[in-house]
Scaffold this motif. Structure first.
Motif: not given
Lengths: 226, 226
Positions: A16-41
């Motif tokens: 939906r965003s046009g951003v790769s999974v690898a980049s999303i993970k990077y932005y999560l680590r850098e704190g640019l993106l808030e974590p989602g709601t956990a649905t499992g481990v």
């Protein structure tokens, strides 16, 4: 709206965003993106706010060429509802950089004062800490060095007038009535995207005018009729 | 003129050009600057042509932020008297970059076609290989992603008109009558220095208009009178 209700896993967020999974993970680590709601481990659910944030980051990165380190500042400004729209705009400008040169020197400090005085005499209400003043001072020194040391800030007056009118038009189109989120998005579009567009259009217009004039002139010795 | 007659050692060259001795040595090694006339085993004499070249390199570096690798191309174009002024201008644009993205993708290719068609419909005579078209396509995709996917290239029409007028004004001021060297210098100033000035002025004008509108609006809930 459908879009407001979307929720899904990271793979769908990437689509939906046009951003790769690898980049999303990077932005999560850098704190640019808030974590989602956990649905499992190891899994989480994301929503439309994540899509919007990623689109903003993508525009900052791809259109504005803003380094990741500076994107954090813009993201904070966008989220901080205590900031005025004017402060959001200043944050976006700062993120676009460039850093003022460390070894400014007397010549640049003098040129900076000259352009600031020139703009204030023209009625511009601007902060004397604006990074763009350094860029404008550098441009003035560049003209002096290549053309004539006696040239003053008035050399830019035609561009000054156009810039003033364009900025007024852009700010007019930002409506605070549709809420802060919409206004903030429009400020980012205005400061970053329209800047890129203006620079690109000016180069293309130079190409058009140059072809009409120099291409003919170089062959026949005469300037092409405008 | 006195300036035309100046000759001296590297230390004086550094003083006259504002470029450090270390940088001059670097540019000599990279072939951006022609060697001086040898006056001994380790010494050489430089002249006004070296000063002018260094001033050009300095503006490209400091104002245009052009990487050293691309400065070589501009220097070659400036020297090559077989090139038309139009070709010099295109070389300067290419040096300013940025590189078009490698992973352009269908969306960007489509947006690129749209903006090219829009500009040609407006009567612009431009090459379909111009790098600025990629930048403009990226800006269009940015607006779509943040505001509305249905937006077309006409969103930039106000900027298009200003860019067209500014470029015409700039090209008018380049006089081929004072010789090719002078015209080439003016093209570099026009493409690189005025671009920096325009971007800086637009940001400062945004600050002015933003202060008038948002700063008051945020405090009182009303928009400031224009």
């Amino acid at each position: 709206m459908d879009e407001e209700r979307w929720q899904g896993p990271m793979r769908e967020l990437a689509d939906r965003s046009g951003v790769s999974v690898a980049s999303i993970k990077y932005y999560l680590r850098e704190g640019l993106l808030e974590p989602g709601t956990a649905t499992g481990v190891t899994s989480a659910r994301y929503d439309e706010r994540h899509v919007e944030r990623l689109r903003l980051i993508r525009v900052l990165r791809e259109v504005g060429d803003v380094p990741v380190a500076r994107i954090a500042g813009v993201v904070r400004a966008v989220q901080d509802r205590d900031l005025s729209l004017n402060e959001v705009l200043c944050t976006a400008h700062d993120a676009l950089g460039p850093e003022p040169p460390a070894d400014a020197g007397d010549a640049r400090a003098g040129a900076r004062r000259e352009v600031l005085e020139h703009l204030r005499a023209a009625g511009w209400n601007i902060s004397d800490g604006a990074p763009a003043l350094d860029a404008l001072a550098g441009a003035l020194l560049g003209v002096r060095s290549l053309i004539d040391p006696a040239i003053g800030p008035a050399i830019f007056d035609r561009h000054l007038t156009s810039a003033f009118e364009l900025a007024s038009f852009e700010l007019d189109s930002i409506s605070a009535e549709r809420g802060r989120d919409s206004a903030v998005r429009q400020i980012i579009v205005g400061t970053i995207v329209f800047e890129e567009a203006l620079v690109a259009l000016r180069r293309l217009a130079e190409q058009h005018h140059s072809r009409r004039r120099f291409a003919v002139q170089d062959q026949s010795g005469e300037q092409a009729a405008r």
